[in-house]
Design a protein around this motif. Structure first.
Motif, PDB file in Angstrom:
ATOM      1  N   UNK A 120       0.837  -1.213   0.000  1.00  0.00           N
ATOM      2  CA  UNK A 120       0.000   0.000   0.000  1.00  0.00           C
ATOM      3  C   UNK A 120       0.862   1.249   0.000  1.00  0.00           C
ATOM      4  N   UNK A 121       1.893   1.283   0.860  1.00  0.00           N
ATOM      5  CA  UNK A 121       2.774   2.459   0.923  1.00  0.00           C
ATOM      6  C   UNK A 121       3.471   2.688  -0.410  1.00  0.00           C
ATOM      7  N   UNK A 122       3.895   1.623  -1.049  1.00  0.00           N
ATOM      8  CA  UNK A 122       4.583   1.751  -2.329  1.00  0.00           C
ATOM      9  C   UNK A 122       3.642   2.253  -3.421  1.00  0.00           C
ATOM     10  N   UNK A 123       2.465   1.656  -3.526  1.00  0.00           N
ATOM     11  CA  UNK A 123       1.521   2.074  -4.567  1.00  0.00           C
ATOM     12  C   UNK A 123       1.075   3.509  -4.352  1.00  0.00           C
ATOM     13  N   UNK A 124       0.849   3.903  -3.110  1.00  0.00           N
ATOM     14  CA  UNK A 124       0.445   5.280  -2.838  1.00  0.00           C
ATOM     15  C   UNK A 124       1.554   6.275  -3.153  1.00  0.00           C
ATOM     16  N   UNK A 125       2.788   5.768  -3.209  1.00  0.00           N
ATOM     17  CA  UNK A 125       3.926   6.618  -3.589  1.00  0.00           C
ATOM     18  C   UNK A 125       4.158   6.587  -5.102  1.00  0.00           C
ATOM     19  N   UNK A 126       3.287   5.892  -5.847  1.00  0.00           N
ATOM     20  CA  UNK A 126       3.412   5.847  -7.302  1.00  0.00           C
ATOM     21  C   UNK A 126       4.350   4.778  -7.818  1.00  0.00           C
ATOM     22  N   UNK A 127       4.538   3.705  -7.063  1.00  0.00           N
ATOM     23  CA  UNK A 127       5.462   2.632  -7.430  1.00  0.00           C
ATOM     24  C   UNK A 127       4.681   1.365  -7.762  1.00  0.00           C
ATOM     25  N   UNK A 128       4.981   0.761  -8.916  1.00  0.00           N
ATOM     26  CA  UNK A 128       4.360  -0.505  -9.297  1.00  0.00           C
ATOM     27  C   UNK A 128       4.939  -1.636  -8.440  1.00  0.00           C
ATOM     28  N   UNK A 129       4.123  -2.676  -8.177  1.00  0.00           N
ATOM     29  CA  UNK A 129       4.557  -3.709  -7.238  1.00  0.00           C
ATOM     30  C   UNK A 129       4.324  -5.124  -7.765  1.00  0.00           C
ATOM     31  N   UNK A 130       5.259  -5.986  -7.413  1.00  0.00           N
ATOM     32  CA  UNK A 130       5.102  -7.433  -7.555  1.00  0.00           C
ATOM     33  C   UNK A 130       5.071  -7.985  -6.142  1.00  0.00           C
ATOM     34  N   UNK A 131       3.948  -8.555  -5.730  1.00  0.00           N
ATOM     35  CA  UNK A 131       3.765  -9.040  -4.367  1.00  0.00           C
ATOM     36  C   UNK A 131       3.901 -10.556  -4.352  1.00  0.00           C
ATOM     37  N   UNK A 132       4.810 -11.065  -3.540  1.00  0.00           N
ATOM     38  CA  UNK A 132       4.972 -12.511  -3.440  1.00  0.00           C
ATOM     39  C   UNK A 132       3.672 -13.162  -2.969  1.00  0.00           C
ATOM     40  N   UNK A 133       3.510 -14.434  -3.303  1.00  0.00           N
ATOM     41  CA  UNK A 133       2.330 -15.170  -2.844  1.00  0.00           C
ATOM     42  C   UNK A 133       2.530 -15.582  -1.383  1.00  0.00           C
ATOM     43  N   UNK A 134       1.434 -15.807  -0.610  1.00  0.00           N
ATOM     44  CA  UNK A 134       0.068 -15.417  -0.953  1.00  0.00           C
ATOM     45  C   UNK A 134      -0.062 -13.904  -0.966  1.00  0.00           C
ATOM     46  N   UNK A 189      -7.345   2.651  -7.170  1.00  0.00           N
ATOM     47  CA  UNK A 189      -7.347   4.083  -6.862  1.00  0.00           C
ATOM     48  C   UNK A 189      -6.081   4.772  -7.370  1.00  0.00           C
ATOM     49  N   UNK A 190      -4.927   4.109  -7.234  1.00  0.00           N
ATOM     50  CA  UNK A 190      -3.658   4.724  -7.624  1.00  0.00           C
ATOM     51  C   UNK A 190      -3.311   4.508  -9.093  1.00  0.00           C
ATOM     52  N   UNK A 191      -3.912   3.481  -9.696  1.00  0.00           N
ATOM     53  CA  UNK A 191      -3.612   3.184 -11.087  1.00  0.00           C
ATOM     54  C   UNK A 191      -2.284   2.478 -11.285  1.00  0.00           C
ATOM     55  N   UNK A 192      -1.723   1.926 -10.211  1.00  0.00           N
ATOM     56  CA  UNK A 192      -0.423   1.260 -10.323  1.00  0.00           C
ATOM     57  C   UNK A 192      -0.575  -0.180 -10.805  1.00  0.00           C
ATOM     58  N   UNK A 193       0.458  -0.665 -11.476  1.00  0.00           N
ATOM     59  CA  UNK A 193       0.526  -2.078 -11.845  1.00  0.00           C
ATOM     60  C   UNK A 193       0.796  -2.884 -10.579  1.00  0.00           C
ATOM     61  N   UNK A 194      -0.002  -3.918 -10.356  1.00  0.00           N
ATOM     62  CA  UNK A 194       0.180  -4.771  -9.173  1.00  0.00           C
ATOM     63  C   UNK A 194       0.032  -6.224  -9.607  1.00  0.00           C
ATOM     64  N   UNK A 195       1.102  -6.966  -9.452  1.00  0.00           N
ATOM     65  CA  UNK A 195       1.144  -8.362  -9.886  1.00  0.00           C
ATOM     66  C   UNK A 195       1.423  -9.259  -8.679  1.00  0.00           C
ATOM     67  N   UNK A 196       0.919 -10.498  -8.733  1.00  0.00           N
ATOM     68  CA  UNK A 196       1.136 -11.452  -7.651  1.00  0.00           C
ATOM     69  C   UNK A 196       2.130 -12.518  -8.121  1.00  0.00           C
TER      70      UNK A 196
END
Length: 359
Positions: free
Chosen positions: A91-105, A122-129
């Motif tokens: 959340x902190x990263x996306x709100x700062x405008x940073x795209x994220x790859x989140x490890x599973x789960x 809301x932020x429009x960031x790329x978020x991948x799992x």
């Protein structure tokens, strides 16, 4: 010739997963890919500094995301912290405008997964799992074969290591296979039965789950992190075909029922150990095959897919919704599982007790 702008990435978490993410980003960087690992973040700064030194990079080490954001803003980041911190960090990263790859789960709960989806929207960031098995060469070779799977048998067994003990074996290991089977079955879940027991930790270390889909497909899953062997296998049956996938060997084997063709049979690809004939039915042939595999380290393929989505700002291969669906299925078993008490396991399937797999 147009040169793509370099993507500056950070790795958050310097444990075993984070170390591998940093390694692959470094390899991509050194091979000429337009990516640069600029930061490794871990509350143990010395561990982050050690990874940077081992990889021979000029990246900087930080002890928190807050410290990182106060110093610089990377384009993208891998989130490889313990699951309970996924929401806070991503959340902190996306709100700062940073795209994220989140490890599973993807998150520690469905509520947190939903919040991540909301933040990304809301932020429009790329978020991948990071469901790594989606990028296993064996699974990639299997996808073109899938028609209408009707029965899955899946085994994922590991020897015990003091890693990822903040979650049970379903969220640690089985969730890979839940994601793959959901992806291949393409049907809503109708029912689920599960059983699991703790062995060496205070959470479930061995689990067996049976999932029934609306399509009529059935899937049996066995996962163990206290086995004496390492097994990663998925098998499924669909009309006129059997498909066996070995994740570890990155290998696929199929048996296909098809009309006999005497001329074609003589030229059919030979698979050692299989000489199949159907006595009394010369019109049917069972043809063994081993589809070609385009080998690539799954994590390298995953990170390249993430970077491509970041560069093009497109939907990633594994979305937050995909991660949420796997997490939802994993959580369905909580209300239905039974645990052994004082060594008594009257309803525990033998496959779970033995934690072994057929060949």
């Amino acid at each position: 010739m147009t040169t793509s702008p370099k993507i500056h990435v950070a790795v958050i978490g310097a444990g075993s997963f984070g170390r591998n993410h940093a390694r692959v980003y470094s390899e991509l960087q050194k091979s000429g890919e337009p990516v640069e690992l600029v930061a490794v973040v871990d509350q143990n700064r010395a561990r982050a500094e050690q990874i940077i030194a081992e990889l021979g990079l000029t990246a900087r080490a930080y002890s928190s995301v807050k410290e990182l954001l106060a110093s610089r803003k990377p384009t993208a980041a891998s989130v490889a912290v313990p699951t309970v911190h996924h929401l806070e960090v991503a959340r902190a990263l996306m709100q700062a405008g940073i795209d994220v790859l989140i490890e599973k789960p993807v998150a520690a709960s469905l509520r947190e997964a939903d919040e991540l989806i909301s933040v990304a929207k809301h932020t429009g960031q790329v978020a991948m799992v990071g469901h790594l098995e989606r990028f296993n060469p064996a699974i990639r070779a299997t996808l073109p074969l899938v028609t209408r799977p009707m029965f899955f048998e899946v085994h994922r067994l590991s020897v015990f290591t003091p890693r990822a003990l903040d979650v049970d074996v379903v969220l640690d290991l089985m969730i890979h296979d839940l994601d793959i089977v959901l992806w291949l079955a393409r049907s809503p879940v109708r029912d689920l039965h599960a059983v699991g027991i703790p062995i060496l930790s205070d959470k479930v270390d061995i689990a067996n789950v049976r999932v029934e889909f609306e399509s009529g497909c059935v899937a049996n899953f066995t996962a163990s992190r206290v086995s004496t062997e390492r097994v990663r296998k998925l098998r499924f049956f669909q009309p006129r075909q059997y498909v066996s996938v070995d994740y570890g060997r990155r290998d696929v084997f199929t048996l296909t029922v098809q009309p006999a063709d005497p001329q074609a049979n003589s030229a059919a690809p030979e698979v050692p150990g299989f000489d199949i004939a159907l006595p009394g039915n010369s019109n049917i042939a069972i043809v063994p095959s081993k589809p070609a595999i385009q080998d690539e380290e799954p994590l390298r393929a995953e990170l390249r897919a993430f970077l491509d989505a970041v560069r093009k700002h497109t939907e990633p291969t594994v979305t937050l919704q995909d991660g949420g669906a796997a997490l939802e299925l994993a959580n369905m078993r909580v209300a239905r599982k039974s645990r052994c008490r004082d060594g008594a396991c009257p309803s525990l399937p033998q496959t779970v007790l033995l934690a072994t797999s057929p060949a």
